[in-house]
Write a protein that holds these residues in place. Structure first.
Motif, PDB file in Angstrom:
ATOM      1  N   ARG A 332       0.825  -1.204   0.000  1.00 38.79           N
ATOM      2  CA  ARG A 332       0.000   0.000   0.000  1.00 38.79           C
ATOM      3  C   ARG A 332       0.860   1.256   0.000  1.00 38.79           C
ATOM      4  O   ARG A 332       1.976   1.263   0.517  1.00 38.79           O
ATOM      5  CB  ARG A 332      -0.889   0.019   1.247  1.00 38.79           C
ATOM      6  N   GLN A 333       0.297   2.337  -0.573  1.00 33.18           N
ATOM      7  CA  GLN A 333       1.057   3.584  -0.680  1.00 33.18           C
ATOM      8  C   GLN A 333       1.537   4.091   0.668  1.00 33.18           C
ATOM      9  O   GLN A 333       2.697   4.497   0.815  1.00 33.18           O
ATOM     10  CB  GLN A 333       0.202   4.663  -1.348  1.00 33.18           C
ATOM     11  N   ASP A 334       0.660   4.096   1.663  1.00 35.79           N
ATOM     12  CA  ASP A 334       1.044   4.659   2.964  1.00 35.79           C
ATOM     13  C   ASP A 334       2.153   3.839   3.620  1.00 35.79           C
ATOM     14  O   ASP A 334       3.097   4.389   4.192  1.00 35.79           O
ATOM     15  CB  ASP A 334      -0.178   4.774   3.886  1.00 35.79           C
ATOM     16  N   VAL A 335       2.056   2.514   3.513  1.00 35.33           N
ATOM     17  CA  VAL A 335       3.094   1.655   4.077  1.00 35.33           C
ATOM     18  C   VAL A 335       4.389   1.819   3.284  1.00 35.33           C
ATOM     19  O   VAL A 335       5.494   1.856   3.858  1.00 35.33           O
ATOM     20  CB  VAL A 335       2.642   0.184   4.067  1.00 35.33           C
ATOM     21  N   TRP A 336       4.258   1.930   1.982  1.00 35.17           N
ATOM     22  CA  TRP A 336       5.420   2.114   1.095  1.00 35.17           C
ATOM     23  C   TRP A 336       6.214   3.349   1.523  1.00 35.17           C
ATOM     24  O   TRP A 336       7.443   3.301   1.704  1.00 35.17           O
ATOM     25  CB  TRP A 336       4.920   2.253  -0.337  1.00 35.17           C
ATOM     26  N   ARG A 337       5.506   4.467   1.686  1.00 35.43           N
ATOM     27  CA  ARG A 337       6.172   5.720   2.060  1.00 35.43           C
ATOM     28  C   ARG A 337       6.811   5.611   3.451  1.00 35.43           C
ATOM     29  O   ARG A 337       7.950   6.059   3.669  1.00 35.43           O
ATOM     30  CB  ARG A 337       5.175   6.876   2.033  1.00 35.43           C
ATOM     31  N   GLU A 338       6.075   5.029   4.384  1.00 39.38           N
ATOM     32  CA  GLU A 338       6.607   4.878   5.743  1.00 39.38           C
ATOM     33  C   GLU A 338       7.831   3.967   5.747  1.00 39.38           C
ATOM     34  O   GLU A 338       8.822   4.232   6.445  1.00 39.38           O
ATOM     35  CB  GLU A 338       5.526   4.307   6.664  1.00 39.38           C
ATOM     36  N   PHE A 339       7.773   2.911   4.955  1.00 44.69           N
ATOM     37  CA  PHE A 339       8.875   1.956   4.883  1.00 44.69           C
ATOM     38  C   PHE A 339      10.148   2.628   4.380  1.00 44.69           C
ATOM     39  O   PHE A 339      11.229   2.465   4.953  1.00 44.69           O
ATOM     40  CB  PHE A 339       8.481   0.792   3.964  1.00 44.69           C
ATOM     41  N   LEU A 340      10.028   3.405   3.297  1.00 42.63           N
ATOM     42  CA  LEU A 340      11.194   4.092   2.741  1.00 42.63           C
ATOM     43  C   LEU A 340      11.722   5.157   3.686  1.00 42.63           C
ATOM     44  O   LEU A 340      12.940   5.327   3.842  1.00 42.63           O
ATOM     45  CB  LEU A 340      10.846   4.723   1.388  1.00 42.63           C
ATOM     46  N   SER A 341      10.814   5.881   4.326  1.00 40.21           N
ATOM     47  CA  SER A 341      11.214   6.936   5.251  1.00 40.21           C
ATOM     48  C   SER A 341      11.995   6.362   6.428  1.00 40.21           C
ATOM     49  O   SER A 341      12.987   6.954   6.880  1.00 40.21           O
ATOM     50  CB  SER A 341       9.977   7.683   5.757  1.00 40.21           C
ATOM     51  N   ARG A 342      11.566   5.196   6.891  1.00 38.16           N
ATOM     52  CA  ARG A 342      12.179   4.617   8.094  1.00 38.16           C
ATOM     53  C   ARG A 342      13.424   3.793   7.796  1.00 38.16           C
ATOM     54  O   ARG A 342      14.420   3.871   8.526  1.00 38.16           O
ATOM     55  CB  ARG A 342      11.153   3.753   8.813  1.00 38.16           C
ATOM     56  N   PHE A 343      13.402   3.010   6.711  1.00 42.52           N
ATOM     57  CA  PHE A 343      14.479   2.048   6.478  1.00 42.52           C
ATOM     58  C   PHE A 343      15.432   2.444   5.357  1.00 42.52           C
ATOM     59  O   PHE A 343      16.361   1.705   5.044  1.00 42.52           O
ATOM     60  CB  PHE A 343      13.887   0.663   6.196  1.00 42.52           C
ATOM     61  N   GLY A 344      15.208   3.615   4.743  1.00 42.93           N
ATOM     62  CA  GLY A 344      16.166   4.108   3.775  1.00 42.93           C
ATOM     63  C   GLY A 344      15.735   3.950   2.332  1.00 42.93           C
ATOM     64  O   GLY A 344      14.635   3.492   2.020  1.00 42.93           O
ATOM     65  N   ASN A 345      16.628   4.319   1.439  1.00 44.77           N
ATOM     66  CA  ASN A 345      16.340   4.363   0.007  1.00 44.77           C
ATOM     67  C   ASN A 345      16.429   2.968  -0.607  1.00 44.77           C
ATOM     68  O   ASN A 345      17.440   2.593  -1.209  1.00 44.77           O
ATOM     69  CB  ASN A 345      17.315   5.325  -0.691  1.00 44.77           C
ATOM     70  N   ILE A 346      15.370   2.199  -0.432  1.00 45.32           N
ATOM     71  CA  ILE A 346      15.286   0.846  -0.984  1.00 45.32           C
ATOM     72  C   ILE A 346      14.328   0.878  -2.173  1.00 45.32           C
ATOM     73  O   ILE A 346      13.196   1.353  -2.056  1.00 45.32           O
ATOM     74  CB  ILE A 346      14.768  -0.156   0.083  1.00 45.32           C
ATOM     75  N   LYS A 347      14.777   0.395  -3.317  1.00 47.97           N
ATOM     76  CA  LYS A 347      13.924   0.375  -4.499  1.00 47.97           C
ATOM     77  C   LYS A 347      12.918  -0.764  -4.360  1.00 47.97           C
ATOM     78  O   LYS A 347      13.285  -1.937  -4.316  1.00 47.97           O
ATOM     79  CB  LYS A 347      14.745   0.190  -5.775  1.00 47.97           C
ATOM     80  N   MET A 348      11.633  -0.416  -4.283  1.00 50.31           N
ATOM     81  CA  MET A 348      10.583  -1.416  -4.141  1.00 50.31           C
ATOM     82  C   MET A 348      10.018  -1.725  -5.529  1.00 50.31           C
ATOM     83  O   MET A 348       9.456  -0.851  -6.196  1.00 50.31           O
ATOM     84  CB  MET A 348       9.485  -0.919  -3.213  1.00 50.31           C
ATOM     85  N   CYS A 349      10.186  -2.955  -5.968  1.00 51.62           N
ATOM     86  CA  CYS A 349       9.786  -3.379  -7.306  1.00 51.62           C
ATOM     87  C   CYS A 349       8.538  -4.248  -7.223  1.00 51.62           C
ATOM     88  O   CYS A 349       8.625  -5.438  -6.894  1.00 51.62           O
ATOM     89  CB  CYS A 349      10.910  -4.144  -7.982  1.00 51.62           C
ATOM     90  N   GLU A 350       7.403  -3.641  -7.495  1.00 58.05           N
ATOM     91  CA  GLU A 350       6.140  -4.388  -7.467  1.00 58.05           C
ATOM     92  C   GLU A 350       6.012  -5.262  -8.714  1.00 58.05           C
ATOM     93  O   GLU A 350       6.338  -4.837  -9.828  1.00 58.05           O
ATOM     94  CB  GLU A 350       4.964  -3.425  -7.404  1.00 58.05           C
ATOM     95  N   VAL A 351       5.522  -6.478  -8.510  1.00 60.58           N
ATOM     96  CA  VAL A 351       5.236  -7.401  -9.610  1.00 60.58           C
ATOM     97  C   VAL A 351       3.766  -7.772  -9.523  1.00 60.58           C
ATOM     98  O   VAL A 351       3.285  -8.196  -8.471  1.00 60.58           O
ATOM     99  CB  VAL A 351       6.097  -8.675  -9.519  1.00 60.58           C
ATOM    100  N   TYR A 352       3.049  -7.610 -10.618  1.00 60.50           N
ATOM    101  CA  TYR A 352       1.643  -8.014 -10.640  1.00 60.50           C
ATOM    102  C   TYR A 352       1.477  -9.233 -11.536  1.00 60.50           C
ATOM    103  O   TYR A 352       1.977  -9.271 -12.667  1.00 60.50           O
ATOM    104  CB  TYR A 352       0.737  -6.894 -11.158  1.00 60.50           C
ATOM    105  N   GLY A 353       0.746 -10.210 -11.034  1.00 57.92           N
ATOM    106  CA  GLY A 353       0.443 -11.392 -11.831  1.00 57.92           C
ATOM    107  C   GLY A 353      -0.062 -12.492 -10.923  1.00 57.92           C
ATOM    108  O   GLY A 353       0.272 -12.539  -9.734  1.00 57.92           O
ATOM    109  N   SER A 354      -0.879 -13.367 -11.452  1.00 53.59           N
ATOM    110  CA  SER A 354      -1.367 -14.508 -10.689  1.00 53.59           C
ATOM    111  C   SER A 354      -0.597 -15.753 -11.092  1.00 53.59           C
ATOM    112  O   SER A 354       0.041 -15.802 -12.147  1.00 53.59           O
ATOM    113  CB  SER A 354      -2.864 -14.719 -10.934  1.00 53.59           C
ATOM    114  N   THR A 355      -0.650 -16.758 -10.229  1.00 59.63           N
ATOM    115  CA  THR A 355       0.084 -17.999 -10.483  1.00 59.63           C
ATOM    116  C   THR A 355      -0.258 -18.586 -11.838  1.00 59.63           C
ATOM    117  O   THR A 355       0.609 -18.991 -12.605  1.00 59.63           O
ATOM    118  CB  THR A 355      -0.229 -19.029  -9.376  1.00 59.63           C
ATOM    119  N   GLU A 356      -1.559 -18.623 -12.161  1.00 57.61           N
ATOM    120  CA  GLU A 356      -2.007 -19.268 -13.392  1.00 57.61           C
ATOM    121  C   GLU A 356      -2.175 -18.297 -14.551  1.00 57.61           C
ATOM    122  O   GLU A 356      -2.464 -18.706 -15.680  1.00 57.61           O
ATOM    123  CB  GLU A 356      -3.326 -19.998 -13.150  1.00 57.61           C
ATOM    124  N   GLY A 357      -2.028 -16.995 -14.299  1.00 58.53           N
ATOM    125  CA  GLY A 357      -2.331 -15.981 -15.300  1.00 58.53           C
ATOM    126  C   GLY A 357      -1.355 -15.946 -16.461  1.00 58.53           C
ATOM    127  O   GLY A 357      -0.262 -16.524 -16.401  1.00 58.53           O
TER     128      GLY A 357
END
Length: 610
Positions: A332-357
């Motif tokens: 989620r956006q709010d968790v994403w922002r909090e995570f980066l603010s607290r733990f530093g400049n980590i590139k978060m790479c989201e992957v979208y897809g289902s197992t069977e898709g």
């Protein structure tokens, strides 16, 4: 002039060069897979592992606990297991074997050993029990079951049924108290660590099944998604596509029976020749200490995982680590922002897809709040559409000709992915009916076929794709898909319940949706919170148990005689706005207790553990 043109291009198309670089990577890897197909000589994930074991034999492949298992270690042990499977279990190429094991190095050794024999492997979810477990085993057509020593208790109640079906059951142990279960590890030292003939695993078809991974859906019981070499090879390129190298150390706390950990995590580690830190279970309190101890540079996540980390007490060491990238989904956006603010400049790479898709989006830019990136060239390669969806009727909107209608840029629509030669849908094992249910036909033209993701998405003017919601009879909680039909069937066995409607509701501060059930109590009977608690805990995995119960006198239906969920979902579980009696799952009292405004406020404030 060239400099001016370059600057102008960057202003007009700020992501052009990064898009081009990423697309070239995808095309290059795709060309490699196409060559496999044309030549009829497929180099599988296991072939790649054997290659890496020869190239870097002494490099740690898996770090588990305090032990380091090198590529050579896992290669030789998987060879021994392959010999045991061949000689003692009498397995032959093409025999399907079900694997019920927790995260541990022997999960990988068993998987690779079976793959070296040309045996498709079915990964069973370690949370499921009884009827669901038996169903999973039967629908994939497995002739053998291999069980981890810590999961032998899960066979209670189904072992006689397995034996009646002439299924051989083996434990990954040296001894067991169950006389009907044979043991593997007492045989392993009596066989050679020489590889079995390569011809046993050789395949000429990139679309041949290699795994079955179970996924929940609208049909109730788990479905065995067919995973071909094509899909496993595509997934194995994920880390590489995001810029990972063989020098990276990858942290995998997700269960191996899920495609994220097995296909992307382990497959990706193998593709790179990197090192994987494998955890039996995720622990928020141990996460950063593990990362510092092993010099982790990349970690796998689901959205919940990052929220758990943010909820840990702050320390002076929060930014003391080598982690540079996270790869996962559901953040989620709010968790994403909090995570980066607290733990530093980590590139978060989201992957979208289902197992069977048959479609995958990757947020290679790292823009906060989006699951993927698209552009003109991506659309040429991967055909997908966002179509209008009626939330009240719970179905796509069709025009007077019966065709779906595309949404405008920025609008929310149902994501559909076209089935074609280059984007095939392999479906589910054991049932053409289940496979057909995931397809929509005559979507935009007569005769076309699209894979229905069941997800509502939106694409903005810059080509960034955002996840909005799930539709239908599935919701996601604690990183797992929950099939409402299965939960309804389980709750329907409770004697005082006449009718039940299960759905997911949003909970402040939590990813996904928590389970909630609207219930009609039988005439002349009363609601019994303790009895319902016993059924839910005894028959459902933790993530599928309804957290909230709503008592109703009448169950609303749609015009097509489906249970109405939309209004219930919108109503939520706030006792100040819902007139019906509400109850909440309470593990301390081992019952469903009345949901008071005080309890609701503690949930909303994140003070009550769910």
């Amino acid at each position: 002039v060239c400099v001016w043109i370059t600057c102008a291009a960057r202003l007009r198309f700020p992501y052009l060069w990064r898009d081009a670089s990423f697309l070239l990577k995808v095309l290059r890897y795709g060309a490699r897979l196409e060559l496999y197909r044309l030549r009829g000589d497929v180099r599988t994930v296991v072939d790649r592992f054997v290659q890496q074991a020869r190239r870097v034999p002494d490099k740690p492949f898996v770090l588990y606990g305090d032990a380091a298992h090198t590529y050579r270690d896992v290669e030789l042990r998987s060879n021994r297991l392959a010999q045991v499977f061949l000689q003692r279990l009498r397995l032959r190429r093409g025999d399907c074997v079900a694997l019920l094991m927790s995260n541990e190095p022997d999960f990988l050794c068993a998987w690779f050993g079976l793959a070296k024999l040309g045996c498709p492997v079915a990964f069973l979810n370690t949370n499921i029990r009884a009827k669901s477990l038996l169903h999973c085993f039967r629908c994939c057509g497995a002739s053998t079951l291999i069980v981890g020593p810590d999961l032998l208790d899960s066979l209670q109640g189904i072992l006689p049924s397995l034996l009646e079906d002439s299924i051989q059951v083996w434990a990954m142990a040296e001894r067991t108290d169950l006389p009907q279960v044979s043991t593997l590890l007492d045989n392993i030292h009596a066989v050679s660590d020489r590889p079995v003939p390569e011809a046993l695993r050789k395949t000429t078809s990139i679309k041949a099944p290699t795994l079955y991974i179970f996924t929940s859906g609208t049909t109730g019981l788990p479905k065995a998604a067919v995973i071909t070499h094509l899909q496993s090879l595509k997934a194995a390129a994920g880390f590489w596509a995001f810029g990972a190298t063989e020098d990276d150390v990858i942290y995998t706390p997700l269960p191996l029976y899920h495609s994220a950990a097995s296909l992307i995590g382990i497959g990706g580690t193998i593709e790179l020749g990197a090192t994987c830190v494998l955890k039996k279970k995720f622990s928020a309190s141990h996460f950063w200490n593990d990362c510092r101890k092993h010099d982790v540079t990349i970690f796998q996540y689901i959205g919940e995982l990052c929220r758990y980390l943010c909820n840990q007490p702050k320390t002076e060491l929060d930014k003391v680590h080598q982690v540079r990238m996270g790869v996962g989904n559901g953040l989620r956006q709010d968790v994403w922002r909090e995570f980066l603010s607290r733990f530093g400049n980590i590139k978060m790479c989201e992957v979208y897809g289902s197992t069977e898709g048959n479609l995958c989006f990757m947020n290679h830019i790292g823009k906060i709040g989006v699951v993927g990136r698209s552009n003109f060239f991506y659309r040429l390669l991967f055909k997908y559409d966002l179509v209008k969806y009626d939330m009240v009727k719970d179905e796509p909107v069709r025009d007077q000709h019966g065709f779906c209608q595309r949404v405008k840029t920025g609008e929310t629509g149902l994501l559909l992915s076209k089935v074609s030669f280059f984007s095939p849908f392999f479906g589910y094992a054991g049932s053409k009916k289940l496979t057909e249910r995931k397809l929509m036909r005559n979507v935009l033209a007569k005769g076309d076929a699209y894979f229905n993701t069941g997800d509502l998405m939106a694409e903005d003017h810059d080509g960034f794709i955002c996840f909005r919601d799930r539709v239908g009879d599935t919701y996601r909680w604690k990183g797992e898909n929950v099939a409402t039909t299965e939960v309804m069937e389980t709750l329907g066995l409770v004697d005082f319940i006449q009718e039940v409607n299960v759905y997911g509701v949003e909970v402040p501060g939590h990813e996904g949706r928590a389970g909630m059930a609207a219930v009609i109590v039988r005439p002349d009977m009363a609601f019994d919170g303790k009895k319902l608690f016993e059924h839910a805990v005894g028959d459902l995995p933790a993530y599928a148990r309804p957290l909230f119960i709503r008592l109703q006198e009448i169950m609303e239906m749609t015009s097509t005689f489906k249970q109405q969920k939309f209004q219930l979902v919108q109503s939520g579980f706030n006792p100040s706005t819902v007139c019906d009696p509400l109850y909440v799952l309470d593990y301390q009292q081992e019952s469903y207790i009345p949901l008071t405004e005080g309890i609701y406020k503690s949930i909303a404030a994140g003070e009550r553990k769910l």
